[in-house]
Write a protein that holds these residues in place. Structure first.
Motif, PDB file in Angstrom:
ATOM      1  N   GLU A   2       2.604   5.989  10.281  1.00 28.63           N
ATOM      2  CA  GLU A   2       2.296   6.407  11.648  1.00 28.63           C
ATOM      3  C   GLU A   2       3.400   7.299  12.230  1.00 28.63           C
ATOM      4  N   LEU A   3       4.657   7.006  11.922  1.00 26.20           N
ATOM      5  CA  LEU A   3       5.747   7.869  12.380  1.00 26.20           C
ATOM      6  C   LEU A   3       5.690   9.227  11.678  1.00 26.20           C
ATOM      7  N   GLY A   4       5.177   9.245  10.453  1.00 25.05           N
ATOM      8  CA  GLY A   4       4.967  10.524   9.770  1.00 25.05           C
ATOM      9  C   GLY A   4       3.993  11.395  10.525  1.00 25.05           C
ATOM     10  N   HIS A   5       2.938  10.776  11.074  1.00 24.58           N
ATOM     11  CA  HIS A   5       2.001  11.513  11.922  1.00 24.58           C
ATOM     12  C   HIS A   5       2.687  11.992  13.202  1.00 24.58           C
ATOM     13  N   CYS A   6       3.320  11.046  13.915  1.00 23.60           N
ATOM     14  CA  CYS A   6       3.804  11.334  15.258  1.00 23.60           C
ATOM     15  C   CYS A   6       5.069  12.185  15.290  1.00 23.60           C
ATOM     16  N   LEU A   7       5.995  11.958  14.369  1.00 22.82           N
ATOM     17  CA  LEU A   7       7.280  12.647  14.424  1.00 22.82           C
ATOM     18  C   LEU A   7       7.391  13.831  13.464  1.00 22.82           C
ATOM     19  N   LEU A   8       6.664  13.776  12.352  1.00 26.82           N
ATOM     20  CA  LEU A   8       6.730  14.864  11.376  1.00 26.82           C
ATOM     21  C   LEU A   8       5.482  15.733  11.370  1.00 26.82           C
ATOM     22  N   SER A   9       4.478  15.340  12.155  1.00 23.04           N
ATOM     23  CA  SER A   9       3.198  16.080  12.228  1.00 23.04           C
ATOM     24  C   SER A   9       2.519  16.187  10.865  1.00 23.04           C
ATOM     25  N   LEU A  10       2.637  15.157  10.055  1.00 21.40           N
ATOM     26  CA  LEU A  10       2.006  15.143   8.741  1.00 21.40           C
ATOM     27  C   LEU A  10       0.571  14.639   8.848  1.00 21.40           C
ATOM     28  N   GLY A  11      -0.296  15.211   8.031  1.00 19.70           N
ATOM     29  CA  GLY A  11      -1.670  14.745   7.961  1.00 19.70           C
ATOM     30  C   GLY A  11      -1.817  13.718   6.853  1.00 19.70           C
ATOM     31  N   HIS A  12      -3.047  13.283   6.610  1.00 14.19           N
ATOM     32  CA  HIS A  12      -3.290  12.321   5.544  1.00 14.19           C
ATOM     33  C   HIS A  12      -3.190  12.979   4.174  1.00 14.19           C
ATOM     34  N   ASP A  13      -2.664  12.254   3.229  1.00 11.80           N
ATOM     35  CA  ASP A  13      -2.556  12.705   1.843  1.00 11.80           C
ATOM     36  C   ASP A  13      -3.774  12.180   1.094  1.00 11.80           C
ATOM     37  N   MET A  14      -4.614  13.090   0.662  1.00 11.23           N
ATOM     38  CA  MET A  14      -5.824  12.701  -0.052  1.00 11.23           C
ATOM     39  C   MET A  14      -5.655  12.845  -1.569  1.00 11.23           C
ATOM     40  N   ILE A  73       7.269  -4.400  -6.245  1.00  8.26           N
ATOM     41  CA  ILE A  73       6.826  -3.110  -6.759  1.00  8.26           C
ATOM     42  C   ILE A  73       7.178  -1.987  -5.787  1.00  8.26           C
ATOM     43  N   TYR A  74       7.015  -2.243  -4.511  1.00 11.88           N
ATOM     44  CA  TYR A  74       7.310  -1.223  -3.507  1.00 11.88           C
ATOM     45  C   TYR A  74       8.762  -0.757  -3.590  1.00 11.88           C
ATOM     46  N   GLU A  75       9.688  -1.683  -3.800  1.00  9.83           N
ATOM     47  CA  GLU A  75      11.098  -1.313  -3.890  1.00  9.83           C
ATOM     48  C   GLU A  75      11.349  -0.350  -5.042  1.00  9.83           C
ATOM     49  N   GLN A  76      10.583  -0.459  -6.110  1.00 14.67           N
ATOM     50  CA  GLN A  76      10.760   0.412  -7.271  1.00 14.67           C
ATOM     51  C   GLN A  76      10.210   1.819  -7.028  1.00 14.67           C
ATOM     52  N   ILE A  77       9.167   1.927  -6.215  1.00 11.99           N
ATOM     53  CA  ILE A  77       8.563   3.247  -5.977  1.00 11.99           C
ATOM     54  C   ILE A  77       8.961   3.844  -4.626  1.00 11.99           C
ATOM     55  N   ARG A  78       9.725   3.093  -3.838  1.00 17.83           N
ATOM     56  CA  ARG A  78      10.125   3.566  -2.505  1.00 17.83           C
ATOM     57  C   ARG A  78      10.868   4.903  -2.540  1.00 17.83           C
ATOM     58  N   PRO A  79      11.832   5.116  -3.461  1.00 18.54           N
ATOM     59  CA  PRO A  79      12.513   6.418  -3.482  1.00 18.54           C
ATOM     60  C   PRO A  79      11.557   7.592  -3.674  1.00 18.54           C
ATOM     61  N   TYR A  80      10.535   7.376  -4.502  1.00 19.61           N
ATOM     62  CA  TYR A  80       9.512   8.415  -4.704  1.00 19.61           C
ATOM     63  C   TYR A  80       8.769   8.689  -3.410  1.00 19.61           C
ATOM     64  N   TYR A  81       8.370   7.626  -2.704  1.00 18.68           N
ATOM     65  CA  TYR A  81       7.652   7.793  -1.444  1.00 18.68           C
ATOM     66  C   TYR A  81       8.502   8.531  -0.407  1.00 18.68           C
ATOM     67  N   LEU A  82       9.784   8.207  -0.345  1.00 17.79           N
ATOM     68  CA  LEU A  82      10.659   8.857   0.641  1.00 17.79           C
ATOM     69  C   LEU A  82      10.810  10.349   0.343  1.00 17.79           C
ATOM     70  N   GLU A  83      10.964  10.696  -0.928  1.00 18.46           N
ATOM     71  CA  GLU A  83      11.044  12.119  -1.278  1.00 18.46           C
ATOM     72  C   GLU A  83       9.744  12.834  -0.950  1.00 18.46           C
ATOM     73  N   ARG A  84       8.619  12.204  -1.252  1.00 20.50           N
ATOM     74  CA  ARG A  84       7.332  12.830  -0.937  1.00 20.50           C
ATOM     75  C   ARG A  84       7.198  13.074   0.565  1.00 20.50           C
ATOM     76  N   MET A  85       7.672  12.130   1.385  1.00 21.33           N
ATOM     77  CA  MET A  85       7.530  12.269   2.830  1.00 21.33           C
ATOM     78  C   MET A  85       8.462  13.320   3.411  1.00 21.33           C
ATOM     79  N   PHE A  86       9.719  13.300   3.018  1.00 24.24           N
ATOM     80  CA  PHE A  86      10.707  14.138   3.681  1.00 24.24           C
ATOM     81  C   PHE A  86      11.002  15.451   2.965  1.00 24.24           C
ATOM     82  N   ILE A  87      10.648  15.548   1.677  1.00 24.05           N
ATOM     83  CA  ILE A  87      10.830  16.796   0.939  1.00 24.05           C
ATOM     84  C   ILE A  87       9.489  17.447   0.634  1.00 24.05           C
ATOM     85  N   GLY A  88       8.477  16.617   0.423  1.00 20.66           N
ATOM     86  CA  GLY A  88       7.154  17.148   0.122  1.00 20.66           C
ATOM     87  C   GLY A  88       6.781  17.026  -1.341  1.00 20.66           C
ATOM     88  N   LYS A  89       7.745  16.685  -2.188  1.00 26.02           N
ATOM     89  CA  LYS A  89       7.461  16.528  -3.616  1.00 26.02           C
ATOM     90  C   LYS A  89       8.503  15.599  -4.226  1.00 26.02           C
TER      91      LYS A  89
END
Length: 205
Positions: A106-118, A154-170
């Motif tokens: 939700e903060l990705g929507h509100c603060l980064l203006s990101l849309g849904h990832d399909m 499991i989330y802790e193992q993939i969290r770094p990937y999610y953070l890069e996807r959110m803040f870098i885009g890839k």
């Protein structure tokens, strides 16, 4: 300026009517909100939060969270108030991983203006309860999927990937995790259903 919890939305509407920014984060949600800002800062973001409210509130259709962005036009410009609403029915029964996922979404929507990832849900190999297992995960924190695997381990193992996807885009972190050694091992397939949804509303006055 923090609105009184006793006055609630009535107070916020009165303040918005004057074109002033409202900033408030509900105490229970504050650690997750602060962690989002910390992560954003580590990736070089300096986010404006003076016009953001983050609070719990009942949402329809079993939605876990919602980002509302309300714009009001004035002679000298446009004022925008942003509100993240988290459903207490979801929050009170959620894992830590699910809480962070929904808050960051939700903060990705509100603060980064990101849309849904399909994007397509990747299959990855992880360590879970002492075994190598194959899991299908959401493509990113901005995924609108309703059956994401949000186990804490499991989330802790993939969290770094999610953070890069959110803040870098890839991110190539998932590719690095799937080694030939892991691929050759016998794995278990894990799946889990979570019946919550995400929403982002935009309006202009």
């Amino acid at each position: 300026r923090s609105p009184s919890r006793g006055l609630g939305d009535v107070y916020k509407r009165q303040v918005l009517g004057c074109g002033e920014e409202v900033s408030y984060v509900e105490p229970e949600l504050q650690p997750y909100f602060q962690e989002f800002l910390t992560q954003a800062n580590s990736f070089g973001y300096n986010l404006k939060t003076s016009n953001l409210v983050v609070e719990k509130g009942v949402l329809p259709n079993n939605k876990a969270g919602r980002c509302k962005r309300e714009k009001t036009r004035y002679v000298d410009g446009v004022f925008e108030q942003k509100t993240v609403i988290i459903n207490p029915n979801f929050w009170d029964n959620a894992t830590e991983a699910a809480r962070e996922f929904v808050m960051f979404h939700e903060l990705g929507h509100c603060l980064l203006s990101l849309g849904h990832d399909m994007g397509v849900r990747p299959l990855i190999y992880v360590q879970h309860e002492g075994e190598t297992k194959q899991v299908s995960i959401a493509a990113s924190l901005m995924s609108s999927a309703t059956n994401m695997y949000l186990d804490d381990e499991i989330y802790e193992q993939i969290r770094p990937y999610y953070l890069e996807r959110m803040f870098i885009g890839k991110s190539n972190l998932l590719e690095d995790r799937i080694s030939s050694k892991v691929k050759s091992q016998k794995v278990q397939t894990v799946s889990k259903e979570n019946n919550f949804h995400f929403e982002c509303n935009h309006s202009e006055h």
